[in-house]
Enzyme design. Structure first.
Site, PDB file in Angstrom:
ATOM      1  N   ASP A 105       0.867  -1.169   0.000  1.00 28.09           N
ATOM      2  CA  ASP A 105       0.000   0.000   0.000  1.00 28.09           C
ATOM      3  C   ASP A 105       0.912   1.230   0.000  1.00 28.09           C
ATOM      4  O   ASP A 105       2.055   1.143   0.428  1.00 28.09           O
ATOM      5  CB  ASP A 105      -0.864  -0.024   1.266  1.00 28.09           C
ATOM      6  CG  ASP A 105      -1.870   1.102   1.303  1.00 28.09           C
ATOM      7  OD1 ASP A 105      -2.424   1.427   0.247  1.00 28.09           O
ATOM      8  OD2 ASP A 105      -2.100   1.656   2.392  1.00 28.09           O
ATOM      9  N   ASP A 127      -2.356  -0.772   5.932  1.00 24.80           N
ATOM     10  CA  ASP A 127      -2.708  -0.299   7.267  1.00 24.80           C
ATOM     11  C   ASP A 127      -4.196   0.003   7.423  1.00 24.80           C
ATOM     12  O   ASP A 127      -4.684   0.108   8.523  1.00 24.80           O
ATOM     13  CB  ASP A 127      -1.891   0.944   7.629  1.00 24.80           C
ATOM     14  CG  ASP A 127      -2.120   2.097   6.648  1.00 24.80           C
ATOM     15  OD1 ASP A 127      -2.763   1.862   5.606  1.00 24.80           O
ATOM     16  OD2 ASP A 127      -1.662   3.215   6.926  1.00 24.80           O
ATOM     17  N   ASP A 138      -7.445  -2.574   3.220  1.00 23.07           N
ATOM     18  CA  ASP A 138      -6.384  -3.549   2.926  1.00 23.07           C
ATOM     19  C   ASP A 138      -6.687  -4.932   3.508  1.00 23.07           C
ATOM     20  O   ASP A 138      -6.052  -5.910   3.131  1.00 23.07           O
ATOM     21  CB  ASP A 138      -5.041  -3.068   3.511  1.00 23.07           C
ATOM     22  CG  ASP A 138      -4.605  -1.745   2.920  1.00 23.07           C
ATOM     23  OD1 ASP A 138      -4.788  -1.562   1.706  1.00 23.07           O
ATOM     24  OD2 ASP A 138      -4.101  -0.893   3.668  1.00 23.07           O
TER      25      ASP A 138
END
Length: 1048
Positions: free
Chosen positions: A366, A728, A732
């Site tokens: 990410d 985070d 996700d």
């Protein structure tokens, strides 16, 4: 009303109200609420039914090795029960073997059930994200704190600053000029998103594009509004994520090591079955005989006692072949690995993940909060110099909200010019943000961009030398205070005291700016404005120069500012323009709400005219900066053959700029085929998707929704890649759950992400992943070492029993002794091999393939040779004791035992038919072994020979553990003291073996007796050559590899 949720974002507010048969000012009636609740259920996430305990327990036994052990335990128990009356043993001793096996299986099942029952906490963490209560209109009245679970589609809800959104809702009316929602945890966007009531003319669009919708679990950071509830419970976006997490957990596959061990177990099953059958069959003559009359067999004689005896030997063979200690040693090694990783800030939540990390081929990262800090910071700003054709650009260090993190390059606050002073004033006062310290992390309250501007002001300082000294002293004092949460922004406070704020012109989407009216020290009012650069340039008529003079805005100056703005934007910076206005007309004397011009400030449509004829000051470039350590980590991954794919919810240009900055892509590199939005990638054919993901080099996927991330991870898994997904946010979680390794951020990560992950980074440091991968590779190499060691030991045990059966001699090792060797004696050295130091070039090799063989054909050949020697030495010492008076000068008959011929030993079952066969009693330690029947010499009397065999087996396996220090390197190059834990483990194993030899109660259980010094010397002489044999084999292996390299 349709059952299926309709696209409310593409419908006008009136259409939505009509669809739900509700009025904004009244809300739903109690009757209608009850009716809809029956239809839609409560507004809460479903709790998935967990597996019942009995099923969890049964699943722990669904493993081939476990099934073999269960079978062996059952047969051992049956044989012990049948022969209890025929043996001298009684009670517990008879059942030691099956009970030990069952104890291992029970412990294994307990650990497995405990791990499984603790696995699914991510769904509970999601529930905590839902709002607990809401302000709802019902029956024409406002219910101020209705429990959020009671909301139904069609409810009218009021949202204010700080509220957690309780359901997915369509924005109906704004009660303030702007509404901003923090939804980064759901979409990955680094900035709060401005919301409006306008409908979108498209039925299918990305989550980020739905600017008239607010989503459950997000937070209002600015403004207030009235909304219509559209989706509740599992139909919300957060509910869909829960379903995706659940689906992903259903798709969880075994780790590469587990697959290899299962494959090994299946092969072992076949091999054990065949060998056991062969051993039993070749001894048929001892329990089945017949006469031949007229060419046909007749008069069959069957001995059940002998049949079960050889069946017991076959069971012993099965026990010998199964590395019972392997599961325990693997668990111990992985647990030790987790401790080492925890010291490096990588907290492993699931043990097998340690090994899986070692064969990671792709890291899907990410962007927001992982590659970047998720903290906006000013990276550069510019103002005009002494003339309209000259710009002054200042670079700013620092990537966090900590005012002490970095400085302004080439900066001197003692002689700030008029432009820079005005820039500091605008940044400090035209601002509603604050900063606090949560432990060791500085965080923002309000808008992240505004917090970054306040940090810039602190770095700029103030022009007043006395104030500077006071601010410095206050900072020193604050560092000693008990309350460290409050961050004192001395410079911002100085500006706010100097220029008192009297009115605010809130931000709106039309003019794209925010303004404040301040009372200057000279008593006049001034308008300070910040906003989109293009918007402010359109409304500016003058620019201010460094000396404080203002000049008309000409075209050449406009082009200079726009080109500088374009350069900053191309770096992925979010640019804010700064401007002011002194001539405020009727607002020049404004002081409070009682002023006649106050009504003008109540009408947002007047703001554009108030903010016209501005004097342009400069531009500030902000960004969510990459972490300092990411650049090195990316290079480390490149050298280690690991691909990096960035999957983010942010926009394409920002994502690409960050990827260039961390050198995932080089500056100027054409990103065609390397950069896609989630929607673009999903629109491609599956073949094209695989082709893109197979290409070398980095990839970036922007505007990715949770389902896009999950799909990319799924495709990578189907391609055979071993993927680690970092993240985070809530968005996700499904991909974290599905990935081979899900890695969550420990500081900035949501609880949902942490619970769905396999590993948590305590320091949110991307480079920690690279350290963890290196540790995973090292652990895998060490696991290979002890697996080879244990398997080679087991091969030796199998060969010894096979030789016993083929030669027809009495069994030299009984099952309980083999269990002892496999579990206790082999355990410590095998565990100690987990401490082998890592190779220096471990991160300069490409990742191993998940289907690479655990044991290559050459290593298998080597260990067959070693195993053969183990078997020959173990059986050989048994035969030596019975048939030889001495060996290499060592007296073997000092205890007074009787020698027999090898032929007699091989036909010991016919002992009763031998004429004049007598044996004498002999000493074993302090015990005298006597016989009522000479034939007992081959059963009761074999106790000393059996002890020698067991001791040779233990000693040989200790020496063999030294061979496992390195797969190819000689002990001269890799000496034992490189791993002192192995030397300690060997000593411990010898100590434990001596314990069962010399403690009478234990020696009785294991059917052994103490050995003399001479006998120990014989044991060492027969055991030590295993080192020499493997050194020769290693040398041949190194020569073979060098020859292959030369040929290649």
């Amino acid at each position: 009303m349709e059952e299926k949720p309709f696209p409310a974002w593409s419908w006008s507010v009136d259409q939505c109200l009509k669809e739900y048969q509700v009025k904004l000012e009244k809300g739903l009636s109690t009757y209608e609420v009850d009716r809809r609740r029956e239809r839609y259920g409560l507004n809460e996430l479903e709790k998935e039914k967990g597996k019942p305990l009995w099923r969890l327990v049964l699943e722990q036994f669904d493993d081939m090795l476990i099934k073999i052990l269960l079978g062996a335990a059952f047969v051992s128990f049956a044989l012990a029960y049948l022969h209890q009356d025929e043996t001298e043993e009684s009670g517990f001793e008879v059942y030691v073997e099956p009970l030990v096996i069952l104890l291992i299986l029970i412990l294994n099942a307990i650990v497995g059930v405990w791990q499984e029952s603790n696995a699914e906490k991510a769904l509970e963490a999601l529930k905590e994200m839902q709002g607990e209560s809401a302000k709802v209109f019902r029956d024409g009245y406002l219910v101020p704190d209705l429990p959020a679970r009671e909301l139904v589609p069609g409810d009218i809800v009021e949202l204010r600053v700080g509220d957690k959104v309780p359901a997915d809702m369509r924005v109906a009316t704004l009660k303030s000029s702007t509404l901003r929602v923090e939804q980064s945890s759901l979409t990955g966007e680094s900035m709060p998103v401005a919301k409006s009531t306008d409908f979108l003319a498209m039925d299918d669009c990305e989550l980020q594009a739905k600017e008239n919708m607010v989503f459950a679990g997000t937070t209002v950071v600015n403004g207030s509004c009235i909304c219509i509830v559209v989706n509740t419970g599992m139909c919300t976006e957060i509910g869909k994520i829960q379903r995706q997490i659940h689906d992903a957990s259903m798709e969880e596959s075994d780790t590469p090591l587990k697959k290899k061990l299962d494959e090994f177990g299946n092969r072992l099953t076949s091999a054990i079955g065949i060998v056991c059958l062969v051993v039993w069959a070749i001894n048929y003559k001892y329990f089945l005989s017949w006469e031949v009359e007229d060419g046909w067999p007749s008069d069959f004689r069957f001995s059940f006692e002998k049949c079960t005896y050889y069946f017991k030997i076959a069971v012993a063979l099965a026990v010998a072949a199964i590395p019972e200690g392997l599961p325990a040693v693997i668990t111990t090694c992985l647990a030790l690995g987790t401790r080492k990783m925890a010291q490096k800030n990588a907290i492993v939540r699931k043990l097998p993940s340690v090994e899986t990390l070692g064969c990671t081929t792709v890291i899907c990262s990410d962007k927001t909060g992982t590659l970047t800090t998720n903290q906006m910071s000013v990276s550069e700003f510019f103002t005009l110099g002494g003339k309209t054709t000259a710009c002054r650009v200042f670079g700013v260090e620092g990537t966090t909200y900590d005012p002490k993190d970095g400085l302004i390059m080439d900066w001197n606050c003692y002689n700030m010019d008029a432009n820079l002073l005005l820039m500091a004033e605008i940044c400090a006062i035209c601002n509603d943000a604050g900063i606090f310290c949560d432990g060791r992390v500085f965080k923002a309250t309000g808008l992240p961009t505004e917090a970054a501007l306040k940090v810039l002001v602190e770095k700029m300082g103030v022009p007043d030398s006395k104030a500077r000294s006071k601010i410095r002293d206050a900072q020193i004092v604050s560092s000693y205070l008990i309350d460290r949460n409050t961050v004192k922004l001395g410079c911002c406070d100085w500006w706010m005291k100097r220029s008192k704020r009297v009115a605010t012109l809130e931000f709106d989407r039309v003019r794209k700016s925010m303004g404040v009216i301040v009372r200057e020290p000279n008593g006049s009012n001034r308008l300070l404005v910040k906003g989109a650069v293009e918007s402010l340039l359109e409304r500016s008529t003058h620019v201010q120069l460094a000396d404080g003079s203002t000049v008309p805005f000409d075209e050449s100056c406009r082009q200079l500012l726009l080109s500088r703005h374009l350069q900053m934007s191309s770096k992925g910076l979010r640019c804010l323009g700064l401007a002011y206005k002194d001539d405020l007309g009727e607002l020049s004397g404004y002081y409070s709400e009682t002023h006649p011009a106050h009504k003008k400030l109540l009408d947002p449509s007047c703001y554009s005219s108030i903010e016209s004829d501005l004097v342009f000051v400069g531009v500030v470039g902000l960004r969510d900066p990459p972490r300092d350590e990411v650049h090195k980590a990316v290079n480390d991954c490149r050298r280690a053959g690991i691909k990096i794919m960035v999957i983010t919810g942010d926009n394409k240009s920002t994502a690409e700029a960050v990827c260039r900055e961390i050198q995932l892509f080089s500056h100027g590199e054409n990103l065609r085929g390397s950069s896609f939005t989630g929607k673009e990638f999903m629109a491609l054919s599956s073949q094209k998707q695989i082709e893109i993901l197979s290409q070398d080099g980095g990839k970036v996927f922007s505007r990715a929704e949770p389902r896009h991330k999950q799909e990319i991870v799924r495709i990578l898994k189907e391609m055979g890649e071993v993927g680690a997904m970092t993240g985070d946010g809530v968005n996700d979680a499904p991909a974290l759950k599905l990935a081979d390794i899900g890695i969550a951020m420990g500081i900035t990560g949501t609880e949902v992400a942490k619970e769905a992950s396999d590993m948590v980074l305590a320091d949110d440091n991307f480079s920690t992943i690279v350290s963890a991968v290196a540790e995973g590779r090292s652990i895998y190499n060490n696991m290979k070492a002890f697996i080879r060691y244990m398997i080679s030991s087991n091969v030796g045990e199998v060969i010894s029993i096979f030789l016993t059966a083929v030669l027809g001699i009495p069994e030299c090792l009984i099952p309980v002794q083999l269990l002892w060797v496999n579990l206790v004696t082999d355990g410590p050295p095998a565990t100690a091999l987990g401490f082998n130091p890592a190779d220096v070039d471990i991160m300069q090799k490409p990742p191993r393939k998940s289907n690479d063989a655990l044991i290559s054909s050459w290593v298998f050949f080597r260990y067959m040779v070693i195993g053969s020697y183990v078997g020959i030495a173990t059986v050989g010492v048994f035969i030596l004791w019975y048939t030889q008076a001495s060996f290499l000068g060592i007296n073997l008959v000092s205890d007074g035992h009787t020698l027999v011929e090898l032929s007699q030993l091989r036909n010991w079952g016919e002992c009763s038919a031998w004429p004049n066969f007598t044996v004498s009693s002999f000493k074993a330690g302090n015990r005298l072994i006597t016989f009522s029947d000479p034939c007992e010499y081959f059963t009761v009397g074999k106790v000393k020979a059996m002890t020698l065999s067991l001791s040779v087996l233990v000693a040989i396996e200790m020496f063999n553990s030294l061979n496992a220090l390195s797969e190819d390197n000689s002990l001269i190059k890799m000496p034992p003291w490189r791993n002192p834990w192995l030397l300690v483990a060997m000593s411990a194993s010898f100590g434990v073996h001596s314990l069962i030899l010399y403690v009478p109660s234990l020696s009785d259980i294991f059917g052994i007796v103490p050995l003399s010094l001479n006998e120990w010397l014989l044991v060492i002489l027969l055991s030590a050559p295993v080192i020499l044999i493997d050194e020769v084999l290693k040398f041949v292996g190194r020569r073979r590899r060098r020859t292959k390299l030369k040929t290649a």
